[in-house]
Write an enzyme that holds these catalytic residues in place. Structure first.
Site, mmCIF file in Angstrom:
data_model
loop_
_atom_site.group_PDB
_atom_site.id
_atom_site.type_symbol
_atom_site.label_atom_id
_atom_site.label_comp_id
_atom_site.label_asym_id
_atom_site.label_seq_id
_atom_site.Cartn_x
_atom_site.Cartn_y
_atom_site.Cartn_z
ATOM 1 N N ASN A 12 0.542 -1.221 -0.560
ATOM 2 C CA ASN A 12 -0.541 0.211 0.167
ATOM 3 C C ASN A 12 1.129 1.322 -0.295
ATOM 4 O O ASN A 12 1.507 1.842 1.116
ATOM 5 C CB ASN A 12 -1.118 0.112 1.267
ATOM 6 C CG ASN A 12 -1.687 0.821 0.876
ATOM 7 O OD1 ASN A 12 -1.847 2.149 0.189
ATOM 8 N ND2 ASN A 12 -2.821 1.250 2.575
ATOM 9 N N ARG A 96 -2.732 -1.896 -3.566
ATOM 10 C CA ARG A 96 -3.774 -1.310 -3.294
ATOM 11 C C ARG A 96 -3.649 -0.131 -4.346
ATOM 12 O O ARG A 96 -2.510 0.744 -4.259
ATOM 13 C CB ARG A 96 -3.341 -1.052 -1.813
ATOM 14 C CG ARG A 96 -4.934 0.389 -2.493
ATOM 15 C CD ARG A 96 -4.754 0.751 -0.642
ATOM 16 N NE ARG A 96 -6.002 1.921 -0.425
ATOM 17 C CZ ARG A 96 -6.427 3.201 0.523
ATOM 18 N NH1 ARG A 96 -5.206 3.600 0.795
ATOM 19 N NH2 ARG A 96 -7.165 3.088 0.220
ATOM 20 N N HIS A 185 -12.582 3.345 -0.429
ATOM 21 C CA HIS A 185 -12.172 2.582 0.742
ATOM 22 C C HIS A 185 -13.170 0.762 0.410
ATOM 23 O O HIS A 185 -13.331 0.302 1.036
ATOM 24 C CB HIS A 185 -13.472 3.057 1.958
ATOM 25 C CG HIS A 185 -12.552 3.601 2.838
ATOM 26 N ND1 HIS A 185 -13.611 4.830 3.180
ATOM 27 C CD2 HIS A 185 -11.094 3.802 2.546
ATOM 28 C CE1 HIS A 185 -12.107 5.320 3.712
ATOM 29 N NE2 HIS A 185 -11.270 5.539 3.245
ATOM 30 N N ARG A 246 -11.071 16.127 6.854
ATOM 31 C CA ARG A 246 -11.698 15.759 5.544
ATOM 32 C C ARG A 246 -13.073 17.039 6.150
ATOM 33 O O ARG A 246 -13.526 15.708 6.907
ATOM 34 C CB ARG A 246 -11.705 15.279 4.273
ATOM 35 C CG ARG A 246 -10.672 15.012 3.922
ATOM 36 C CD ARG A 246 -10.988 13.590 3.081
ATOM 37 N NE ARG A 246 -9.755 13.387 2.779
ATOM 38 C CZ ARG A 246 -9.699 11.289 2.717
ATOM 39 N NH1 ARG A 246 -10.611 10.738 3.119
ATOM 40 N NH2 ARG A 246 -8.717 10.893 1.891
ATOM 41 N N GLU A 389 -8.333 -5.301 5.221
ATOM 42 C CA GLU A 389 -8.178 -4.314 3.553
ATOM 43 C C GLU A 389 -7.503 -5.092 2.995
ATOM 44 O O GLU A 389 -6.710 -5.549 1.611
ATOM 45 C CB GLU A 389 -8.051 -3.316 3.580
ATOM 46 C CG GLU A 389 -9.471 -1.997 3.807
ATOM 47 C CD GLU A 389 -9.048 -0.939 3.466
ATOM 48 O OE1 GLU A 389 -8.856 -0.647 4.806
ATOM 49 O OE2 GLU A 389 -8.963 0.093 2.617
#
Ligand code: AMP
Length: 402
Positions: A12, A96, A185, A246, A389
């Site tokens: 990742n 990823r 996601h 965010r 993940e």
């Protein structure tokens, strides 16, 4: 690939970091995990933990110039544990990749043509895809003979109907610039929706689930019979829920208002909304543990930040209830979703009319296992389902190369 190759390295790659895990797919066990952070700075740090064979966690600091040097350092650490990247047992490397646009609906073996398409998507994922591309190139240079697989964050959301995926803006303008809602996601939403079905003892095709991925980044999705029908992130990961840094949903006019009245540039507003907003913008902290500590100590700003966070979350639960029509489960996942019992309690409070309730005792239990927190016999299950993940990327990668 030979029949003995059962390991998958998952990478990742972020703009200044690389996280990695080496898994043995015979039993999905982790052989080693680690990360390199602050790549390109004088204070780079590599933390490596071998899990197979009982080695010790190792840490080193000092300049690591770029992703290539970072991956070589990782390869050296793995080699010290007898898990080197030159091993014939390594079946593939799974990457990823954040943005796969509309084209990549499945994990994909990386070819020159696939790389070119990931590059074409840089304008819609300027923060993420370039780092992913660098990670792939570096891994290819280390093992040119090995299959490299891209697993896209957007892929799970490509099943969204046009009614959910399109913004109501001029169609020609939108299409010319590939402006639509892609969602992110996805690997987590896919994993958690399936794991929730498994927890209920049912096939994913039979259940409708609202997945709430609440980490530092946060997104909700509505999953009908295993297929995503709506999700809260859009063209970029900025849309939707209140996140650590965010803003999530704001009136788009905030942007031109800031340009006109505050003289801010597009880049400055980008930083404001992505890095200086959300929980950190509201109260100065983005860690839910610290926010709860402050709320419990009577801090008004932290309380308001918490309330805004929960209010937005409840709006999405209500919206996705209506999108799905029938809901079998609501699943909480990621750092906040898995650990913050007060967030789960506040998000579900008072929704008995919708068949939703949380049992206070079950909600307070701390565990790494997927579990139900709704009262026995509840019409709609409320679950805490730890996301994974890396395992999902490894599984999809291994399935593809086998
Ligand atoms: P993630 O992006 O999934 O790694 O989630 C990171 C976030 O999870 C942190 O910023 C915290 O806000 C939150 N978090 C992690 N551990 C806990 C905890 N024990 N209690 C509350 N929040 C937590």
């Amino acid at each position: 690939m030979t029949g003995t190759a059962t390991r998958v390295l998952v990478l990742n790659s972020g703009s200044s970091s690389v996280k990695y895990q080496l898994l043995d797919m015979r039993d999905s066990s982790r052989m080693a995990v680690g990360l390199v952070e602050r790549i390109g700075e004088a204070t780079s740090r590599l933390v490596h933990t071998p899990l197979a064979g009982g080695g010790e966690r190792r840490e080193r600091t000092g300049a690591i110039a770029d992703h290539s040097a970072a991956l070589k350092a990782v390869a050296d650490e793995l080699a010290r544990d007898g898990l080197g990247l030159d091993s014939p047992e390594l079946a593939a490397i799974g990457h990823r990749v954040v943005h796969g646009g509309l084209r990549f609906t499945e994990p994909t073996v990386i070819t020159d043509e696939v790389m070119a398409e990931i590059e074409r998507l840089v304008p819609v994922a300027p923060l993420h895809n370039p780092a992913n591309i660098t990670g792939i190139r570096t891994a290819q240079a280390l093992r040119p003979d090995l299959p490299q697989v891209a697993v896209f964050d957007t892929a799970f959301h490509t099943t969204m109907p046009e009614s959910a995926a399109r913004y109501a803006i001029d169609v020609e303008t939108a299409d010319a610039h590939r402006i639509r809602r892609y969602g992110f996601h996805g690997t987590s939403h896919a994993y958690v929706s399936r794991a929730t079905a498994a927890l209920l003892g049912r096939d994913p095709s039979e259940v409708n689930v609202i997945v709430l991925h609440l980490g530092n980044g946060a997104s909700a999705s509505a999953v009908a019979g295993g297929r995503c029908v709506d999700t809260s992130m859009g063209l970029t990961p900025l849309e939707g829920l209140v996140m650590g840094t965010r803003s999530g949903d704001v009136d788009p006019a905030v942007t031109f208002h800031l340009m006109r009245v505050a003289g801010m540039s597009a880049d400055e507003i980008d930083v404001l909304l992505n890095k200086k907003s959300g929980l950190v913008g509201l109260c100065g902290d983005n860690d839910m543990r610290e926010i709860r500590r402050r709320v419990d100590a009577g801090d008004e700003r932290a309380k308001l930040a918490f309330d805004i966070y929960v209010h937005r979350l409840r709006k999405y639960i209500g919206a996705y209830y209506a999108v799905l029509g029938r809901v079998d489960a609501v699943a909480f996942t990621a750092g906040v979703g898995e650990n913050a019992a007060p967030v789960r309690e506040a998000a579900i409070a008072g929704l008995e009319q919708l068949g939703l309730a949380v049992d206070a005792g079950l909600n307070a239990v701390r565990s790494d296992e997927a579990r139900l927190i709704s009262p026995q016999g509840a019409r709609v299950a409320v679950a805490v389902v730890p996301t994974d993940e890396e395992l999902e990327i490894a599984r999809q990668t291994f399935e593809l190369v086998q």
